[in-house]
Scaffold this motif. Structure first.
Motif, short mmCIF file in Angstrom:
data_model
loop_
_atom_site.label_atom_id
_atom_site.label_comp_id
_atom_site.label_asym_id
_atom_site.label_seq_id
_atom_site.Cartn_x
_atom_site.Cartn_y
_atom_site.Cartn_z
N LEU A 53 132.35 71.18 62.62
CA LEU A 53 132.64 71.53 61.23
C LEU A 53 132.01 70.55 60.26
CD1 LEU A 53 136.42 72.42 61.59
CD2 LEU A 53 134.48 73.99 61.48
N VAL A 54 131.57 69.41 60.75
CA VAL A 54 130.96 68.39 59.90
C VAL A 54 129.45 68.57 59.92
CG1 VAL A 54 130.73 65.94 59.44
CG2 VAL A 54 132.85 66.82 60.40
N GLN A 55 128.88 68.91 58.79
CA GLN A 55 127.45 69.15 58.69
C GLN A 55 126.74 67.83 58.43
OE1 GLN A 55 126.60 72.11 55.79
NE2 GLN A 55 124.42 72.20 56.23
N LYS A 56 125.71 67.55 59.22
CA LYS A 56 125.03 66.27 59.10
C LYS A 56 123.84 66.32 58.15
CE LYS A 56 126.16 64.79 63.81
NZ LYS A 56 125.62 64.33 65.11
N GLU A 57 123.20 67.45 58.06
CA GLU A 57 121.97 67.55 57.29
C GLU A 57 122.06 68.70 56.28
OE1 GLU A 57 118.87 68.01 60.10
OE2 GLU A 57 119.08 66.00 60.94
N ASN A 58 121.22 68.59 55.25
CA ASN A 58 121.09 69.65 54.25
C ASN A 58 122.44 69.99 53.61
OD1 ASN A 58 119.55 71.41 52.73
ND2 ASN A 58 119.83 73.12 54.15
N ILE A 59 123.21 68.95 53.30
CA ILE A 59 124.50 69.14 52.65
C ILE A 59 124.29 69.64 51.22
CG2 ILE A 59 126.65 68.03 51.93
CD1 ILE A 59 126.28 68.15 54.92
N LYS A 60 125.01 70.66 50.84
CA LYS A 60 124.95 71.17 49.48
C LYS A 60 126.33 71.04 48.84
CE LYS A 60 120.68 72.22 49.99
NZ LYS A 60 119.66 71.31 49.40
N ILE A 61 126.34 70.69 47.56
CA ILE A 61 127.58 70.42 46.84
C ILE A 61 127.74 71.43 45.70
CG2 ILE A 61 128.90 68.71 45.53
CD1 ILE A 61 128.35 67.90 48.40
N ARG A 95 120.70 78.29 49.11
CA ARG A 95 120.90 76.95 49.66
C ARG A 95 120.58 75.86 48.64
NH1 ARG A 95 124.35 76.11 52.16
NH2 ARG A 95 123.56 74.25 53.19
N LYS A 96 121.24 75.95 47.49
CA LYS A 96 121.06 74.97 46.41
C LYS A 96 122.39 74.29 46.10
CE LYS A 96 116.84 76.52 45.81
NZ LYS A 96 115.66 75.73 46.28
N HIS A 97 122.28 73.04 45.59
CA HIS A 97 123.44 72.45 44.94
C HIS A 97 123.78 73.30 43.71
CE1 HIS A 97 123.16 68.79 47.32
NE2 HIS A 97 121.91 68.61 46.93
N VAL A 98 125.05 73.34 43.35
CA VAL A 98 125.47 74.08 42.16
C VAL A 98 126.29 73.15 41.28
CG1 VAL A 98 126.81 76.01 41.27
CG2 VAL A 98 125.51 76.28 43.40
N VAL A 99 125.88 73.05 40.02
CA VAL A 99 126.66 72.32 39.01
C VAL A 99 126.94 73.30 37.87
CG1 VAL A 99 126.71 70.43 37.35
CG2 VAL A 99 125.63 70.10 39.60
N GLN A 106 124.52 61.59 47.22
CA GLN A 106 124.14 60.73 48.35
C GLN A 106 125.38 60.05 48.95
OE1 GLN A 106 121.24 58.11 46.57
NE2 GLN A 106 119.54 59.59 46.82
N GLU A 107 126.31 59.67 48.08
CA GLU A 107 127.56 59.07 48.56
C GLU A 107 128.35 60.08 49.39
OE1 GLU A 107 130.24 55.86 48.88
OE2 GLU A 107 128.23 55.93 48.00
N VAL A 108 128.37 61.32 48.94
CA VAL A 108 129.02 62.38 49.72
C VAL A 108 128.38 62.49 51.09
CG1 VAL A 108 129.42 64.87 49.87
CG2 VAL A 108 129.79 63.68 47.70
N GLN A 109 127.04 62.47 51.13
CA GLN A 109 126.31 62.57 52.39
C GLN A 109 126.69 61.43 53.34
OE1 GLN A 109 123.81 64.94 53.44
NE2 GLN A 109 124.13 63.89 55.38
N LYS A 110 126.75 60.21 52.81
CA LYS A 110 127.11 59.05 53.64
C LYS A 110 128.53 59.20 54.19
CE LYS A 110 124.15 55.71 51.22
NZ LYS A 110 124.15 54.50 50.35
N ASN A 111 129.45 59.66 53.34
CA ASN A 111 130.83 59.81 53.78
C ASN A 111 130.95 60.88 54.87
OD1 ASN A 111 131.62 57.87 51.96
ND2 ASN A 111 132.23 59.33 50.38
N ILE A 112 130.16 61.94 54.73
CA ILE A 112 130.18 62.99 55.75
C ILE A 112 129.64 62.46 57.07
CG2 ILE A 112 129.11 65.18 56.41
CD1 ILE A 112 129.39 66.06 53.50
N GLU A 113 128.61 61.63 57.01
CA GLU A 113 128.06 61.04 58.23
C GLU A 113 129.09 60.13 58.91
OE1 GLU A 113 124.51 59.14 56.97
OE2 GLU A 113 123.37 61.00 56.77
#
Length: 377
Positions: A8-16, A136-140, A226-233
């Motif tokens: 369930l934890v995605q390592k790559e191509n994380i989108k927020i 497959r884009k980030h959305v703000v 990037q912080e989100v990505q590190k926390n997910i890793e």
């Protein structure tokens, strides 16, 4: 399909997916455009209010259909983030589109009906799904804020019509309210009495937004993502050892060559990891079905269906024999009772007193009434 926790934890191509709210002029658009490689979807027509150094490629759609036509993969290869500015103007852009689809979605004055607001919520969710899952884009998405009185308290809420505010929050991973605290701009990701917010993957609390100088790069959200990505890793590392232990445990069971009840005992006595227990139980049910076994609740073991049928047939025969014996016994008892009643009646008749009838003659010579006179023995 059952997924292991580590999967369930995605390592790559994380989108927020992120929501930003705040009062006009606080710098929401500039913060939104600090996301990785943004495309500014300016439904509010406010791009010129952004400092030229911080502007990004922009589309200003005149209709919602035009926006949908622009959001094609071939048009978006250079971009990683879609910045919708603002959400309120986006819903306004949707209105004619929704009413054209179904006249019941609108009123005579062009506003949405109650049904129309429901349709707007569904269309918003569909748009977010297109951006996130298909493109497959980030959305703000940026919203203006408004103050609402709640008793003596004043609370901040996103500025959007009807009940659609609930639909807006649902798909978001992060949601922050921007405020001024003294001379500093901040964004809060934790719910409080003043506003709703949303934080995940270690992004919580209040973050300070640096005031940009001439030489500064506008990259606040890029660094946040990037912080989100590190926390997910880091979260992934937690599950890595468990995943290895899980795989070793699953491979230790030989379902092809091991007898089914032996397997069941092994599963019961095993210390399970992650989803191993449910998966192994599913496999043993598959083996039972394939090999013709059923679970016997009395013995708490699997037995072959043929043996189960023989056992049930034997039990049924025993029950039938017992029923027949009980019927015969009852019939014999009824016969005995009948004979007893007959003998009793005969004895009563033998012991009844004898009676003699004597004729009497009246004074006028005519027969009198017959009187029954008991005879002496």
């Amino acid at each position: 399909m059952i997924k292991k926790a580590s999967e369930l934890v995605q390592k790559e191509n994380i989108k927020i997916r992120m929501l930003i709210a705040g009062f006009p002029g606080i710098g929401k658009t500039t913060v939104g455009l600090s996301a990785p490689k943004p495309l500014h979807i300016d439904t509010d027509y406010g791009a010129t209010r952004v400092n030229p150094r911080h502007r990004a490629d922009t589309i200003q759609p005149n209709s919602y259909q035009e926006l949908l036509d622009d959001l094609k993969p071939e048009n978006l290869k250079e971009y990683e983030t879609l910045v919708f500015d603002t959400g309120g103007a986006l819903f306004d852009l949707m209105k004619p589109y929704l009413i054209k689809q179904d006249a019941k979605n609108g009123k005579k004055n062009g506003d949405l009906s109650l049904q129309g607001y429901g349709a707007a919520g569904r269309e918003f969710k569909r748009l977010m799904d297109i951006a996130y899952y298909q493109l497959r884009k980030h959305v703000v998405i940026i919203f203006h804020a408004k103050e609402e009185k709640d008793g003596e308290n004043t609370r901040l809420r996103i500025l959007v019509e009807g009940k659609t505010k609930n639909d807006v929050w649902q798909p978001m991973d992060l949601g922050g309210f921007m405020e001024m605290q003294g001379n500093e701009r901040t964004i809060g990701f934790t719910n409080c009495e003043r506003y709703f917010a949303k934080g995940t993957h270690g992004i919580q609390g209040i973050w300070r937004i640096k005031e940009l100088q001439q030489e500064d790069k506008n990259d606040f959200l890029t660094r946040l993502f990037q912080e989100v990505q590190k926390n997910i890793e880091k979260e992934t590392e937690i599950f890595e050892k468990e995943r290895e232990a899980y795989e070793a445990l699953m491979s230790s069971f030989d379902f092809e060559h091991t007898e089914i009840n032996t397997l069941m005992e092994q599963i019961i006595n095993t210390e399970h990891i992650l989803t191993s227990k449910s998966e192994l139980r599913a496999k043993i049910r598959q083996k039972a079905k394939k090999e013709g076994y059923v679970f016997d609740a009395e013995t708490k073991k699997y037995i072959l269906i043929a043996e189960k049928n023989k056992q049930e047939t034997k039990e049924n025969e025993t029950e039938n024999n017992m029923a027949e014996a009980q019927t015969e016994q009852q019939s014999e008892q009824n016969s005995e009772n009948k004979e007893t009643e007959i003998i009793k009646e005969e004895n009563e008749q033998k012991t009844e007193p004898n009676k003699e009838v004597k004729k009497d003659v009246s004074d006028n010579g005519e027969p009198a009434e017959q009187l029954e006179i008991p005879t002496r023995e």
